[in-house]
Design a protein around this motif. Sequence first.
Motif, PDB file in Angstrom:
ATOM      1  N   VAL A  10       0.808  -1.221   0.000  1.00 48.07           N
ATOM      2  CA  VAL A  10       0.000   0.000   0.000  1.00 48.07           C
ATOM      3  C   VAL A  10       0.845   1.277   0.000  1.00 48.07           C
ATOM      4  N   PRO A  11       1.826   1.439   0.905  1.00 42.04           N
ATOM      5  CA  PRO A  11       2.603   2.686   0.894  1.00 42.04           C
ATOM      6  C   PRO A  11       3.325   2.872  -0.444  1.00 42.04           C
ATOM      7  N   PRO A  12       3.205   4.033  -1.071  1.00 42.59           N
ATOM      8  CA  PRO A  12       3.863   4.276  -2.363  1.00 42.59           C
ATOM      9  C   PRO A  12       5.383   4.107  -2.263  1.00 42.59           C
ATOM     10  N   VAL A  13       5.932   3.172  -3.011  1.00 45.38           N
ATOM     11  CA  VAL A  13       7.336   2.794  -2.875  1.00 45.38           C
ATOM     12  C   VAL A  13       8.270   3.952  -3.214  1.00 45.38           C
ATOM     13  N   GLU A  14       8.136   4.510  -4.404  1.00 42.54           N
ATOM     14  CA  GLU A  14       9.052   5.568  -4.843  1.00 42.54           C
ATOM     15  C   GLU A  14       8.937   6.810  -3.964  1.00 42.54           C
ATOM     16  N   TYR A  15       7.705   7.178  -3.633  1.00 44.76           N
ATOM     17  CA  TYR A  15       7.467   8.402  -2.866  1.00 44.76           C
ATOM     18  C   TYR A  15       8.140   8.336  -1.494  1.00 44.76           C
ATOM     19  N   HIS A  16       7.918   7.249  -0.767  1.00 47.17           N
ATOM     20  CA  HIS A  16       8.457   7.164   0.591  1.00 47.17           C
ATOM     21  C   HIS A  16       9.973   6.956   0.584  1.00 47.17           C
ATOM     22  N   TYR A  17      10.506   6.284  -0.431  1.00 48.09           N
ATOM     23  CA  TYR A  17      11.957   6.112  -0.511  1.00 48.09           C
ATOM     24  C   TYR A  17      12.641   7.458  -0.735  1.00 48.09           C
ATOM     25  N   GLN A  18      12.022   8.300  -1.545  1.00 49.64           N
ATOM     26  CA  GLN A  18      12.618   9.600  -1.853  1.00 49.64           C
ATOM     27  C   GLN A  18      12.404  10.616  -0.737  1.00 49.64           C
ATOM     28  N   LYS A  19      11.183  10.677  -0.196  1.00 53.55           N
ATOM     29  CA  LYS A  19      10.849  11.720   0.783  1.00 53.55           C
ATOM     30  C   LYS A  19      11.355  11.401   2.186  1.00 53.55           C
ATOM     31  N   ARG A  20      11.236  10.147   2.605  1.00 56.50           N
ATOM     32  CA  ARG A  20      11.696   9.697   3.920  1.00 56.50           C
ATOM     33  C   ARG A  20      11.139  10.561   5.055  1.00 56.50           C
ATOM     34  N   TYR A  59       9.035   7.341   9.044  1.00 59.61           N
ATOM     35  CA  TYR A  59      10.025   6.307   9.331  1.00 59.61           C
ATOM     36  C   TYR A  59       9.442   4.898   9.187  1.00 59.61           C
ATOM     37  N   ASP A  60       8.254   4.679   9.728  1.00 58.44           N
ATOM     38  CA  ASP A  60       7.666   3.335   9.702  1.00 58.44           C
ATOM     39  C   ASP A  60       7.414   2.859   8.274  1.00 58.44           C
ATOM     40  N   ARG A  61       6.922   3.739   7.425  1.00 64.14           N
ATOM     41  CA  ARG A  61       6.679   3.357   6.035  1.00 64.14           C
ATOM     42  C   ARG A  61       7.985   3.175   5.263  1.00 64.14           C
ATOM     43  N   VAL A  62       8.965   4.008   5.549  1.00 62.20           N
ATOM     44  CA  VAL A  62      10.278   3.851   4.922  1.00 62.20           C
ATOM     45  C   VAL A  62      10.878   2.496   5.307  1.00 62.20           C
ATOM     46  N   GLU A  63      10.681   2.078   6.547  1.00 57.72           N
ATOM     47  CA  GLU A  63      11.186   0.778   7.004  1.00 57.72           C
ATOM     48  C   GLU A  63      10.547  -0.358   6.203  1.00 57.72           C
ATOM     49  N   ILE A  64       9.233  -0.255   5.946  1.00 53.01           N
ATOM     50  CA  ILE A  64       8.547  -1.274   5.133  1.00 53.01           C
ATOM     51  C   ILE A  64       9.131  -1.305   3.724  1.00 53.01           C
ATOM     52  N   ILE A  65       9.325  -0.126   3.134  1.00 49.06           N
ATOM     53  CA  ILE A  65       9.846  -0.044   1.769  1.00 49.06           C
ATOM     54  C   ILE A  65      11.265  -0.592   1.699  1.00 49.06           C
ATOM     55  N   ASN A  66      12.110  -0.251   2.669  1.00 52.98           N
ATOM     56  CA  ASN A  66      13.489  -0.741   2.664  1.00 52.98           C
ATOM     57  C   ASN A  66      13.550  -2.259   2.748  1.00 52.98           C
ATOM     58  N   ARG A 101       0.864   4.482  -6.647  1.00 53.88           N
ATOM     59  CA  ARG A 101       1.981   5.314  -7.099  1.00 53.88           C
ATOM     60  C   ARG A 101       1.590   6.782  -6.959  1.00 53.88           C
ATOM     61  N   THR A 102       2.377   7.529  -6.183  1.00 55.78           N
ATOM     62  CA  THR A 102       2.105   8.945  -5.939  1.00 55.78           C
ATOM     63  C   THR A 102       3.095   9.791  -6.724  1.00 55.78           C
ATOM     64  N   VAL A 103       2.561  10.709  -7.528  1.00 56.67           N
ATOM     65  CA  VAL A 103       3.387  11.592  -8.346  1.00 56.67           C
ATOM     66  C   VAL A 103       3.067  13.027  -7.973  1.00 56.67           C
ATOM     67  N   GLU A 104       4.068  13.751  -7.468  1.00 52.77           N
ATOM     68  CA  GLU A 104       3.871  15.144  -7.076  1.00 52.77           C
ATOM     69  C   GLU A 104       3.779  16.043  -8.299  1.00 52.77           C
ATOM     70  N   VAL A 152      16.121  -1.573  -8.712  1.00 50.84           N
ATOM     71  CA  VAL A 152      15.531  -1.877  -7.402  1.00 50.84           C
ATOM     72  C   VAL A 152      15.969  -0.859  -6.354  1.00 50.84           C
ATOM     73  N   ILE A 153      17.273  -0.694  -6.164  1.00 51.49           N
ATOM     74  CA  ILE A 153      17.796   0.276  -5.182  1.00 51.49           C
ATOM     75  C   ILE A 153      18.776   1.200  -5.898  1.00 51.49           C
ATOM     76  N   PRO A 154      18.455   2.480  -5.994  1.00 50.66           N
ATOM     77  CA  PRO A 154      17.196   3.133  -5.623  1.00 50.66           C
ATOM     78  C   PRO A 154      16.067   2.674  -6.546  1.00 50.66           C
ATOM     79  N   PRO A 155      14.821   2.729  -6.070  1.00 55.84           N
ATOM     80  CA  PRO A 155      13.713   2.200  -6.876  1.00 55.84           C
ATOM     81  C   PRO A 155      13.407   3.068  -8.094  1.00 55.84           C
ATOM     82  N   LYS A 156      13.597   2.485  -9.260  1.00 56.99           N
ATOM     83  CA  LYS A 156      13.224   3.129 -10.524  1.00 56.99           C
ATOM     84  C   LYS A 156      12.457   2.112 -11.366  1.00 56.99           C
ATOM     85  N   PRO A 157      11.318   1.680 -10.855  1.00 55.47           N
ATOM     86  CA  PRO A 157      10.600   0.588 -11.524  1.00 55.47           C
ATOM     87  C   PRO A 157       9.959   1.029 -12.829  1.00 55.47           C
ATOM     88  N   PHE A 158       9.794   0.046 -13.726  1.00 52.64           N
ATOM     89  CA  PHE A 158       8.891   0.254 -14.844  1.00 52.64           C
ATOM     90  C   PHE A 158       7.481   0.231 -14.260  1.00 52.64           C
TER      91      PHE A 158
END
Length: 343
Positions: free
Chosen positions: A64-74, A77-84, A103-106, A128-134
């Motif tokens: 559920v937590p947007p992967v790219e958004y939380h990895y970039q914004k940080r 903490y709890d959601r970043v931990e899930i993504i990591n 997917r959240t796009v600003e 994968v790390i950093p996440p740049k998925p298709f």
Amino acid sequence: LVGWPSSPPVKKVKVICIQNNADSEKYELDVYKRDVKALIELSKEALSQNPDAALVVWPETAVVPPVEYHYQKRIDYDRVEIINRLLEFLAGKDCAFVIGNQRTVEKSPFSADDYNAALVFDSSLGNVIPPKPFFYQKIHLIPFAEYFPYRKLAPGLYKRLLLGNDRLWTPGSEYTVFNVRSVKFSVPICFEDTFGSLCRRFVLEGAEAFVNISNDSWSLSIPCQKQHLAMSVFRCAENRIPCARSTASGVTAFVDRFGRVVSTTAPLEMNFLAAEMELPSQESTKSLYTRMGDWFALSILFAGCAILALSLLYFFLGSLKSRAESKRQKAESPRLAKDGKKR
């Protein structure tokens, strides 16, 4: 008729579909952690039994937590931990993963768009790390549940539909065809696999398989899940390509290019399904439906409308003729009576 002529399949690919039996009605951090943990454990077990798998598929909004958004914004903490944790697992596997995610796009510092998306990670491609998925962003959203087309006309109703969320999803526009691990596939999300014209467009863009991700857990209904599967098999038969379906609670299944259900999992349980999909060659002749689309159904519709119009016209002209005949008879009746008296 819809598939002839058709070349035999020339390539096989091993695919794993994960069914984690998630509850889509619960939106809590502990639930997100539990779901990702279950998905990882199921994937580990499935890959240990099928080390030659090229694709592992997780259901719609499995994470559920947007992967790219939380990895970039940080900023959480709890959601970043899930993504990591998720990304560390993906980076250590020699296969591609198809994952349902919001997917959240600003658009600006004060606004963003959310998409119901499918993300594709492949450690061999370094995304994968950093996440740049298709990614593919769902095009055909469900009105009033995922998307409200009259937001500006009825802002009050829109706010009621949010149910505490910031915003509903934004529809995507690209008919994406992924090309990873020598497989070209598209990912219709949830009920998109019930729309023939949409899935046909994927095939015209080059897809040689469908990978459907769905979440029907909200229904709590096995007949509903089976009905969804029953509708989706027609997309395979129409276009003569196979499909792998990964669902949150059922029915996870593999369907061959003739629309036959090859294997399924039991609904409403944690499980996984692995199978080899037989892919048609790119040089194989496209099916009649893929080439021509809904022309037959439309021609029947137009023919029916034409017959109805002609029938109404015939009825209308017949009615006018009957009225004219009735008026003529009424006009002649007094003269006949008058002539009868003279005699």
